[in-house]
Design an enzyme around this catalytic site. Structure first.
Site, PDB file in Angstrom:
ATOM      1  N   LYS A 141       1.056  -1.233  -0.062  1.00  0.00           N
ATOM      2  CA  LYS A 141      -0.192   0.028  -0.119  1.00  0.00           C
ATOM      3  C   LYS A 141       0.776   1.324  -0.077  1.00  0.00           C
ATOM      4  CE  LYS A 141      -3.776  -2.528   2.418  1.00  0.00           C
ATOM      5  NZ  LYS A 141      -4.587  -2.406   3.474  1.00  0.00           N
TER       6      LYS A 141
ATOM      7  N   TYR B  92     -12.545  -2.834  -3.524  1.00  0.00           N
ATOM      8  CA  TYR B  92     -12.881  -3.046  -2.345  1.00  0.00           C
ATOM      9  C   TYR B  92     -14.350  -2.951  -2.165  1.00  0.00           C
ATOM     10  CZ  TYR B  92      -8.111  -2.244  -0.388  1.00  0.00           C
ATOM     11  OH  TYR B  92      -6.866  -2.396   0.061  1.00  0.00           O
TER      12      TYR B  92
ATOM     13  N   ASN C  77      -1.841   0.195   7.133  1.00  0.00           N
ATOM     14  CA  ASN C  77      -1.309  -1.152   7.407  1.00  0.00           C
ATOM     15  C   ASN C  77      -0.372  -2.109   6.451  1.00  0.00           C
ATOM     16  OD1 ASN C  77      -3.071  -2.155   5.957  1.00  0.00           O
ATOM     17  ND2 ASN C  77      -4.294  -3.371   7.256  1.00  0.00           N
TER      18      ASN C  77
ATOM     19  N   HIS D  96      -1.843  -5.601   1.976  1.00  0.00           N
ATOM     20  CA  HIS D  96      -3.154  -6.207   1.588  1.00  0.00           C
ATOM     21  C   HIS D  96      -2.805  -7.656   1.265  1.00  0.00           C
ATOM     22  CE1 HIS D  96      -7.223  -7.238   0.086  1.00  0.00           C
ATOM     23  NE2 HIS D  96      -6.269  -7.670  -0.959  1.00  0.00           N
TER      24      HIS D  96
ATOM     25  N   GLU E 202      -8.939 -10.908  -7.384  1.00  0.00           N
ATOM     26  CA  GLU E 202      -7.975  -9.511  -7.191  1.00  0.00           C
ATOM     27  C   GLU E 202      -6.801  -9.782  -8.204  1.00  0.00           C
ATOM     28  OE1 GLU E 202      -9.186  -8.895  -2.324  1.00  0.00           O
ATOM     29  OE2 GLU E 202      -7.129  -9.866  -3.205  1.00  0.00           O
TER      30      GLU E 202
END
Length: 405
Positions: A123, A161, A227, A230, A241
């Site tokens: 990310k 998402y 965080n 993913h 994905e």
């Protein structure tokens, strides 16, 4: 016509079963795959049964159209059982063979369980730590089979998402994931989905630091939203994905996030197949960023011979290593990078100096801290290609991030 094709397919399938049964009776394991090779001379795709014998890492090829043995069994360097998974391209006698399917149930049962795919995404808050993340990935025996840096549009992020739509954190999540570039990857290993989730650690980075300090989110994440990375939560999610970022059909290309390449004040760097196979991808990326250079675009490619010859044409007849250079570029996946720096138009010269002399032995004598001194093996396996001249940098970046797209 349809009956004839169906009959041929039955014969081929039955032949694969008979071959495997025969090998089992001899006490030897044999995996059989459907593989394709594009023949540039006839401009046709030729289809084969590719057999692999793990005992001695030998291969055999059977021409499905001609219905005859094409290549008698022989041992070949550089091919291992871990390379045999759907969608991968392997090189046999300078031919690039794409593995398209399993040819029998035994092969499917064994390989599909040991070579599972999952999706990973670094990310925006952790892209600057990409080299370290890849080091962890490779140290945990994951193979990076596809990889690229992209910038998500808000509409694309919302689609990716979409299962979270309507939840309180949905809009902040979209703000965050579109705030900078992300790096998407397809990872392959045994039980990949579960193992990648374990490698990531708890969703909340603070909790990860308490409960799983060796995980990626513990080391590189900030909080529950920022965080670091993913991971897919199931096989179904992984398939969706991966298809989102690496579509199997050109029909889907209009929805694919675009490259982050800037195409100005840049130079081109290619991390060669041998360096990736040796587990040095993360180390090289980390060294580049620590050396004061910015990676502004990145993508993994599997070049065919025509593309490699086209890209390296300027060296043809100039350097003796040209044939070997071509063979190295088609030997496996390579990673193309667009490099920028605070040096602006001087970036190509500065980066070339940082990479070091073409011969790693010379580099170790004259520039021991250069990339080729640290990661190169010889004049062909010298870890990286980099642009020779400022004008070459722009053209080479355009070749990978425009023409090959």
């Amino acid at each position: 016509m349809g009956t004839k094709i169906f009959s041929i397919a039955l014969v081929v399938a039955f032949a694969a079963i008979l071959i495997n049964t025969y090998m089992k009776n001899k006490g030897e394991t044999r995996y059989i795959f459907h593989a394709e090779w594009y023949d540039p001379v006839s401009a046709t795709i030729k289809k084969f049964h590719l057999s692999f014998f793990p005992r001695d890492k030998s291969v055999e090829m059977y021409d499905l159209r001609a219905q005859r043995l094409f290549l008698k069994r022989f041992q070949i360097e550089g091919i291992d059982e871990r390379d045999l998974y759907l969608g991968n391209t392997i090189v046999i006698l300078s031919r690039q063979l794409k593995i398209t399917d399993y040819a029998d149930a035994t092969t499917r049962e064994h390989i599909s369980t040991r070579r599972q795919r999952t999706f990973a995404m670094v990310k925006p808050d952790a892209v600057h730590r990409l080299g370290e993340v890849i080091d962890i990935i490779q140290s945990r025996d994951f193979e990076v089979s596809q990889m690229k840096m992209v910038q998500l549009l808000r509409s694309q992020a919302a689609m990716f998402y979409r299962e979270h739509e309507g939840r309180p954190f949905f809009e902040p999540l979209l703000d965050y994931v579109t705030s900078g570039a992300v790096v998407a990857m397809e990872l392959i290993t045994t039980d990949a989905v579960k193992r990648w989730r374990e490698t990531l650690g708890p969703t909340d980075s603070e909790a990860a630091r308490q409960d799983a300090p060796d995980t990626i989110r513990a080391k590189f994440g900030k909080d529950k939203q920022s965080n670091a990375a993913h991971g897919s939560d199931s096989d179904v999610s992984a398939t969706r994905e991966i298809e989102f970022f690496f579509p199997s059909s050109k029909m889907n290309n209009a929805l694919v996030p675009e490259t982050t390449a800037k195409f100005v004040n840049n130079t081109c760097c290619i991390i060669k197949p041998h360096a990736i196979a040796a587990g040095n991808l993360g180390g090289i990326i980390r060294a580049i960023t620590e050396g004061g250079f910015d990676i502004t675009a990145l993508q993994m490619f599997r070049l065919d011979k025509i593309q490699a010859e086209e890209f390296l044409e300027v060296y043809k007849g100039v350097v003796n290593e040209y044939p070997g250079m071509v063979q190295q570029l088609i030997a496996g996946p390579s990673v193309a990078l667009e490099i920028q720096s605070i040096h602006g138009a001087e970036t190509p010269a500065k980066f070339r100096e940082f990479v070091g002399p073409a011969d790693p032995d010379v580099a170790r004598e004259l520039r021991p801290n250069s990339l080729r001194a640290r990661f190169g093996e010889d004049k062909i396996k010298n870890a990286l290609h980099c642009s020779d001249l400022p004008d070459d940098g722009v053209l080479e970046v355009e070749y990978f991030f425009k023409i090959l797209q």
